[in-house]
Motif scaffolding. Structure first.
Motif, PDB file in Angstrom:
ATOM      1  N   UNK A  60       0.828  -1.196   0.000  1.00 41.54           N
ATOM      2  CA  UNK A  60       0.000   0.000   0.000  1.00 41.54           C
ATOM      3  C   UNK A  60       0.868   1.253   0.000  1.00 41.54           C
ATOM      4  N   UNK A  61       0.523   2.191  -0.859  1.00 45.44           N
ATOM      5  CA  UNK A  61       1.246   3.454  -0.916  1.00 45.44           C
ATOM      6  C   UNK A  61       0.724   4.348   0.209  1.00 45.44           C
ATOM      7  N   UNK A  62       1.587   4.659   1.162  1.00 47.09           N
ATOM      8  CA  UNK A  62       1.157   5.463   2.305  1.00 47.09           C
ATOM      9  C   UNK A  62       1.682   6.894   2.245  1.00 47.09           C
ATOM     10  N   UNK A  79       2.257  15.620 -11.386  1.00 40.55           N
ATOM     11  CA  UNK A  79       1.341  15.999 -10.310  1.00 40.55           C
ATOM     12  C   UNK A  79       0.073  15.145 -10.365  1.00 40.55           C
ATOM     13  N   UNK A  80      -0.425  14.901 -11.564  1.00 41.93           N
ATOM     14  CA  UNK A  80      -1.587  14.010 -11.729  1.00 41.93           C
ATOM     15  C   UNK A  80      -1.255  12.614 -11.216  1.00 41.93           C
ATOM     16  N   UNK A  81      -0.042  12.173 -11.482  1.00 43.25           N
ATOM     17  CA  UNK A  81       0.408  10.870 -10.999  1.00 43.25           C
ATOM     18  C   UNK A  81       0.380  10.828  -9.470  1.00 43.25           C
ATOM     19  N   UNK A  82       0.837  11.890  -8.841  1.00 43.52           N
ATOM     20  CA  UNK A  82       0.884  11.903  -7.376  1.00 43.52           C
ATOM     21  C   UNK A  82      -0.524  11.817  -6.795  1.00 43.52           C
ATOM     22  N   UNK A  83      -1.505  12.445  -7.463  1.00 43.19           N
ATOM     23  CA  UNK A  83      -2.892  12.355  -6.989  1.00 43.19           C
ATOM     24  C   UNK A  83      -3.444  10.955  -7.196  1.00 43.19           C
ATOM     25  N   UNK A  84      -3.071  10.367  -8.320  1.00 46.94           N
ATOM     26  CA  UNK A  84      -3.531   9.012  -8.618  1.00 46.94           C
ATOM     27  C   UNK A  84      -3.101   8.044  -7.520  1.00 46.94           C
ATOM     28  N   UNK A  85      -1.901   8.278  -6.974  1.00 48.30           N
ATOM     29  CA  UNK A  85      -1.328   7.317  -6.028  1.00 48.30           C
ATOM     30  C   UNK A  85      -1.981   7.353  -4.649  1.00 48.30           C
ATOM     31  N   UNK A  86      -2.795   8.385  -4.393  1.00 48.68           N
ATOM     32  CA  UNK A  86      -3.469   8.451  -3.101  1.00 48.68           C
ATOM     33  C   UNK A  86      -4.295   7.174  -2.938  1.00 48.68           C
ATOM     34  N   UNK A  88      -3.718   4.023  -3.252  1.00 50.50           N
ATOM     35  CA  UNK A  88      -3.566   2.931  -4.229  1.00 50.50           C
ATOM     36  C   UNK A  88      -2.535   1.948  -3.655  1.00 50.50           C
ATOM     37  N   UNK A  89      -2.644   0.681  -4.109  1.00 45.79           N
ATOM     38  CA  UNK A  89      -1.537  -0.207  -3.814  1.00 45.79           C
ATOM     39  C   UNK A  89      -0.662  -0.328  -5.057  1.00 45.79           C
ATOM     40  N   UNK A  90       0.461  -0.966  -4.902  1.00 43.41           N
ATOM     41  CA  UNK A  90       1.439  -1.008  -5.989  1.00 43.41           C
ATOM     42  C   UNK A  90       0.864  -1.664  -7.236  1.00 43.41           C
ATOM     43  N   UNK A  91       0.093  -2.742  -7.060  1.00 45.66           N
ATOM     44  CA  UNK A  91      -0.479  -3.446  -8.213  1.00 45.66           C
ATOM     45  C   UNK A  91      -1.458  -2.552  -8.969  1.00 45.66           C
ATOM     46  N   UNK A  94       0.427   0.035 -10.951  1.00 44.20           N
ATOM     47  CA  UNK A  94       1.017  -0.509 -12.184  1.00 44.20           C
ATOM     48  C   UNK A  94      -0.042  -0.679 -13.277  1.00 44.20           C
ATOM     49  N   UNK A  95      -1.233  -1.124 -12.883  1.00 46.00           N
ATOM     50  CA  UNK A  95      -2.318  -1.241 -13.868  1.00 46.00           C
ATOM     51  C   UNK A  95      -2.682   0.115 -14.433  1.00 46.00           C
ATOM     52  N   UNK A  96      -2.671   1.108 -13.556  1.00 44.96           N
ATOM     53  CA  UNK A  96      -3.005   2.469 -13.978  1.00 44.96           C
ATOM     54  C   UNK A  96      -1.986   2.981 -14.996  1.00 44.96           C
TER      55      UNK A  96
END
Ligand code: ZN
Length: 153
Positions: A60-62, A79-86, A88-91, A94-96
């Motif tokens: 899990x991305x914490x 920056x969009x990537x950083x919001x996406x990661x809120x 999310x888990x690693x899998x 990667x799908x994203x």
């Protein structure tokens, strides 16, 4: 600042406003103290630089930090990537990334896939500017590499 600030005047206005908003007000730029993932990437064709840090609890991305400098596309994409990661888990992350790459390649996405992309779909118009695709994908590729390499160790 209107017109020409992104160098992408043909982009849909809503999409351009999302991109410029993320460029001017990048999210999650505060460096992490104890990152589990720490990766830098650059795109020499444009001079873009990206620094991604992640804190992970298992998969899990914490925590996420993304910073850098360069063109509007590379920085807003990060920056969009950083919001996406809120939350999310690693899998999932990667799908994203795979979905983002398919979008940039011009694959036809389902409505469901577009829903998953959310604001990140704003980058779709960039595919009409081939030299900018590297800018848009820089942070996504770096994230993918770091997560895949982490899984492999
Ligand atoms: Zn660039």
């Amino acid at each position: 600042m209107t017109g020409g600030t992104s160098g992408l005047d043909d982009l849909d206005e809503l999409y351009e406003s999302i991109i410029l908003d993320h460029y001017r007000n990048p999210r999650h730029t505060e460096p992490l103290e104890h990152p589990d993932v720490d990766v830098e990437a650059n795109n020499p064709f444009c001079g873009d630089e990206i620094h991604i840090q992640l804190e992970l609890d298992g998969d899990t991305v914490t925590g996420v930090s993304v910073s850098g400098r360069g063109c509007a596309i590379s920085q807003s994409s990060a920056s969009l990537l950083s919001e996406m990661l809120e939350d999310k888990n690693a899998a999932d992350a990667l799908e994203f990334v795979t979905l983002v790459r398919r979008m940039m390649r011009g694959d036809t996405l389902t409505e469901e896939e577009k829903d998953i992309l959310g604001d990140v779909a704003a980058l779709e118009g960039v595919k009409r500017f081939p030299v900018r695709i590297k800018c848009a994908l820089l942070s996504w590729t770096a994230l993918e590499d770091s997560l895949v390499n982490r899984a492999g160790t």
